[in-house]
Design a protein around this motif. Structure first.
Motif, mmCIF file in Angstrom:
data_model
loop_
_atom_site.group_PDB
_atom_site.id
_atom_site.type_symbol
_atom_site.label_atom_id
_atom_site.label_comp_id
_atom_site.label_asym_id
_atom_site.label_seq_id
_atom_site.Cartn_x
_atom_site.Cartn_y
_atom_site.Cartn_z
ATOM 1 N N LEU A 94 0.490 -1.191 0.101
ATOM 2 C CA LEU A 94 -0.362 -0.540 0.009
ATOM 3 C C LEU A 94 1.319 1.246 0.692
ATOM 4 O O LEU A 94 0.538 2.315 0.113
ATOM 5 N N LEU A 95 2.324 1.198 -0.159
ATOM 6 C CA LEU A 95 3.250 2.421 0.414
ATOM 7 C C LEU A 95 3.343 2.691 -1.470
ATOM 8 O O LEU A 95 2.487 4.856 -0.638
ATOM 9 N N SER A 96 3.241 2.875 -2.161
ATOM 10 C CA SER A 96 2.923 3.425 -3.338
ATOM 11 C C SER A 96 1.671 4.344 -3.699
ATOM 12 O O SER A 96 0.791 5.436 -2.930
ATOM 13 N N LEU A 97 0.608 3.442 -2.818
ATOM 14 C CA LEU A 97 -1.270 4.843 -3.301
ATOM 15 C C LEU A 97 -1.124 5.549 -1.744
ATOM 16 O O LEU A 97 -1.241 6.451 -1.654
ATOM 17 N N LEU A 98 -0.686 4.928 -0.621
ATOM 18 C CA LEU A 98 -0.277 6.162 0.238
ATOM 19 C C LEU A 98 0.535 7.304 0.192
ATOM 20 O O LEU A 98 0.022 8.385 0.409
ATOM 21 N N ALA A 99 1.414 7.322 -0.264
ATOM 22 C CA ALA A 99 2.187 8.723 -0.710
ATOM 23 C C ALA A 99 1.613 9.300 -1.747
ATOM 24 O O ALA A 99 1.560 10.636 -1.276
ATOM 25 N N GLY A 100 0.905 8.508 -2.499
ATOM 26 C CA GLY A 100 0.503 9.680 -3.842
ATOM 27 C C GLY A 100 -1.099 10.342 -3.130
ATOM 28 O O GLY A 100 -1.245 11.196 -3.254
ATOM 29 N N LEU A 101 -1.751 9.281 -2.160
ATOM 30 C CA LEU A 101 -2.386 9.849 -0.938
ATOM 31 C C LEU A 101 -2.217 11.416 -0.417
ATOM 32 O O LEU A 101 -3.132 12.411 -0.339
ATOM 33 N N GLY A 102 -1.092 11.059 -0.176
ATOM 34 C CA GLY A 102 -0.356 12.334 0.970
ATOM 35 C C GLY A 102 -0.047 13.008 0.693
ATOM 36 O O GLY A 102 -0.374 14.078 0.946
ATOM 37 N N ILE A 103 -0.003 13.276 -0.992
ATOM 38 C CA ILE A 103 0.750 14.384 -1.350
ATOM 39 C C ILE A 103 -0.727 15.427 -2.022
ATOM 40 O O ILE A 103 -0.233 16.024 -1.817
ATOM 41 N N LEU A 104 -1.392 15.053 -2.770
ATOM 42 C CA LEU A 104 -2.679 15.096 -2.398
ATOM 43 C C LEU A 104 -3.166 15.966 -1.353
ATOM 44 O O LEU A 104 -3.774 17.349 -1.672
ATOM 45 N N LEU A 105 -3.372 15.165 0.017
ATOM 46 C CA LEU A 105 -3.674 16.087 1.015
ATOM 47 C C LEU A 105 -2.885 16.912 1.135
ATOM 48 O O LEU A 105 -3.450 18.336 1.844
ATOM 49 N N LEU A 106 -1.167 17.467 0.806
ATOM 50 C CA LEU A 106 -0.602 18.238 1.066
ATOM 51 C C LEU A 106 -1.651 19.378 0.246
ATOM 52 O O LEU A 106 -1.237 21.000 0.621
ATOM 53 N N ILE A 107 -1.319 19.373 -1.168
ATOM 54 C CA ILE A 107 -1.708 19.795 -1.989
ATOM 55 C C ILE A 107 -3.239 20.648 -1.453
ATOM 56 O O ILE A 107 -3.249 22.298 -1.278
ATOM 57 N N ALA A 108 -4.178 19.860 -1.071
ATOM 58 C CA ALA A 108 -5.544 20.181 -0.841
ATOM 59 C C ALA A 108 -5.482 21.162 0.362
ATOM 60 O O ALA A 108 -5.681 22.150 0.709
ATOM 61 N N LEU A 109 -4.382 20.722 1.465
ATOM 62 C CA LEU A 109 -4.095 21.802 2.610
ATOM 63 C C LEU A 109 -3.866 23.215 2.191
ATOM 64 O O LEU A 109 -4.036 24.153 3.075
ATOM 65 N N LEU A 110 -2.897 22.993 1.204
ATOM 66 C CA LEU A 110 -2.566 24.784 1.321
ATOM 67 C C LEU A 110 -3.345 25.427 0.182
ATOM 68 O O LEU A 110 -3.247 26.423 0.415
ATOM 69 N N ARG A 119 -3.245 31.367 8.897
ATOM 70 C CA ARG A 119 -2.705 31.652 9.224
ATOM 71 C C ARG A 119 -1.787 30.178 9.652
ATOM 72 O O ARG A 119 -1.596 30.066 9.607
ATOM 73 N N THR A 120 -2.721 29.772 10.215
ATOM 74 C CA THR A 120 -2.891 28.320 11.420
ATOM 75 C C THR A 120 -2.712 27.743 10.010
ATOM 76 O O THR A 120 -1.114 26.454 10.706
ATOM 77 N N LEU A 121 -3.475 27.493 9.091
ATOM 78 C CA LEU A 121 -3.564 26.348 8.312
ATOM 79 C C LEU A 121 -2.399 26.272 7.466
ATOM 80 O O LEU A 121 -1.362 25.461 6.846
ATOM 81 N N LEU A 122 -2.221 27.748 6.800
ATOM 82 C CA LEU A 122 -1.140 27.990 6.359
ATOM 83 C C LEU A 122 0.631 27.420 7.195
ATOM 84 O O LEU A 122 1.569 27.338 5.981
ATOM 85 N N VAL A 123 0.767 27.982 8.384
ATOM 86 C CA VAL A 123 2.178 27.147 9.344
ATOM 87 C C VAL A 123 2.027 25.823 8.780
ATOM 88 O O VAL A 123 2.838 25.281 9.020
ATOM 89 N N VAL A 124 0.814 25.025 9.642
ATOM 90 C CA VAL A 124 0.813 23.459 9.095
ATOM 91 C C VAL A 124 1.270 23.628 7.810
ATOM 92 O O VAL A 124 2.079 22.279 7.920
ATOM 93 N N GLY A 125 0.682 24.170 6.759
ATOM 94 C CA GLY A 125 0.695 23.916 5.643
ATOM 95 C C GLY A 125 2.610 23.799 5.013
ATOM 96 O O GLY A 125 3.535 22.922 4.273
ATOM 97 N N VAL A 126 2.875 25.118 5.453
ATOM 98 C CA VAL A 126 4.006 25.556 4.518
ATOM 99 C C VAL A 126 5.254 24.409 5.830
ATOM 100 O O VAL A 126 6.356 23.539 5.432
#
Length: 334
Positions: A94-110, A119-126
């Protein structure tokens, strides 16, 4: 030319490191730093020579990685789905699947942080971007040097060819993954023999709880059944892990020939980490890889990198902790 000095320095360190011992993760870091500083120096030179070219280079440096990250996320998710279909739902698959989903979640967070102007979300994202950036740099270093390491030629003749085990099907049958190692081991053996050497092929692998016989015995039977001379095979049948494969094989070789040299054979995605372990246990020899199905590569490579990352956990987790503390300080001083 002074701008290229750091790139030259790290290139020299990389060259010296490879000559001293190919089996060092530091070589991968030197290679990554040399490439990074060379790229930055080149962009700076373009900017001074032609402002338009410099601007284009900077935009490309910003936009291409951003696009590449999205493409990479989609690729990893698609590969993860294929891995699950072909290999089952084990955590390692499941590693590649989880890595791909993690990248998309990070983009969604930003995107969410920018949209809400939080500001809080931005600091967490950065902070998350900093963590991902650090891990990604190490991962690129690992992948690049592992690719290079797998194409370095074995420098000298060897007394032993050690083939590492990888589990049996139904408790007794050699699976395709292991068969590819054995065939590569045979090819290395024949190449050494053609140079005038008389090597011994050492199969390495103990008996797992769900196996009817030690892996090394099944491996030897596979080779003998395909015409390999039985008197040129030895078996190491106590090991349960890669590190034990190498330690116990080293003991057998040292007992027979204290000044032995060897070539270790595993799958190509595993070769660099096996080389790092070989250096750790004091085994005298290089590691070569055998072909692996393309769909298996992403998850396997992520797993190998994670193991190397955690092998240096004091430094790596220390850097990650500093990045998190930096994010906390920025948020605290808002």
């Amino acid at each position: 030319m002074l701008a290229f000095a750091p790139a030259v320095l790290f290139s020299v360190l990389f060259g010296v490191g490879v000559l001293r011992d190919r089996r060092r993760f530091g070589n991968a870091i030197y290679l990554g730093l040399a490439a990074t500083f060379a790229l930055l120096a080149l962009i700076g030179k373009l900017g001074r020579t032609d402002s338009l070219l410099g601007t284009i280079a900077v935009l490309a440096l910003l936009l291409l990685p951003a696009l590449g990250i999205v493409v990479l996320a989609c690729f990893l998710i698609a590969n993860g789905i294929k891995m699950v279909r072909k290999e089952g739902r084990r955590p390692a698959n499941l590693l590649s699947l989880l890595a791909g989903l993690g990248i998309l979640l990070l983009i969604a967070l930003l995107v969410t942080a920018l949209a809400l102007r939080s500001r809080t979300l931005l600091v967490v994202g950065v902070t998350a971007v900093g963590l991902v950036g650090y891990v990604s740099f190490l991962f690129l270093c690992f992948v690049s040097y592992a690719f290079l390491y797998g194409r370095l030629r074995v420098r000298r003749d060897a007394d032993y060819v050690v083939v590492l085990g990888s589990g049996l099907i139904g408790g007794s049958k050699v699976p395709p993954l292991l068969a590819s190692r054995l065939e590569r081991g045979r090819a290395v053996y024949e190449r050494l023999q053609a140079r005038g050497s008389t090597p011994v092929l050492l199969t390495s692998g103990g008996q797992g709880p769900d196996e009817k016989l030690p892996e090394s015995h099944a491996m030897a039977d596979y080779l003998i059944g395909r015409g390999f001379p039985a008197d040129r095979i030895e078996r190491e049948d106590r090991s349960r892990t890669t590190e034990e494969n190498l330690r116990f094989s080293r003991a057998i070789m040292e007992e027979a020939k204290p000044d032995y040299r060897c070539v270790v054979v595993t799958n190509n995605y595993h070769a660099f980490r096996a080389a790092l372990m070989a250096r750790k246990v004091g085994l005298r020899g290089q590691v070569v890889g055998s072909p692996t199905a393309a769909y298996f590569w992403p998850s396997a490579t992520i797993r190998e990198f994670a193991a190397v990352f955690l092998a240096h956990k004091v430094v790596n987790l220390g850097v990650c902790l500093l990045l998190v503390l930096g994010g906390v300080l920025i948020w605290w001083n808002r």
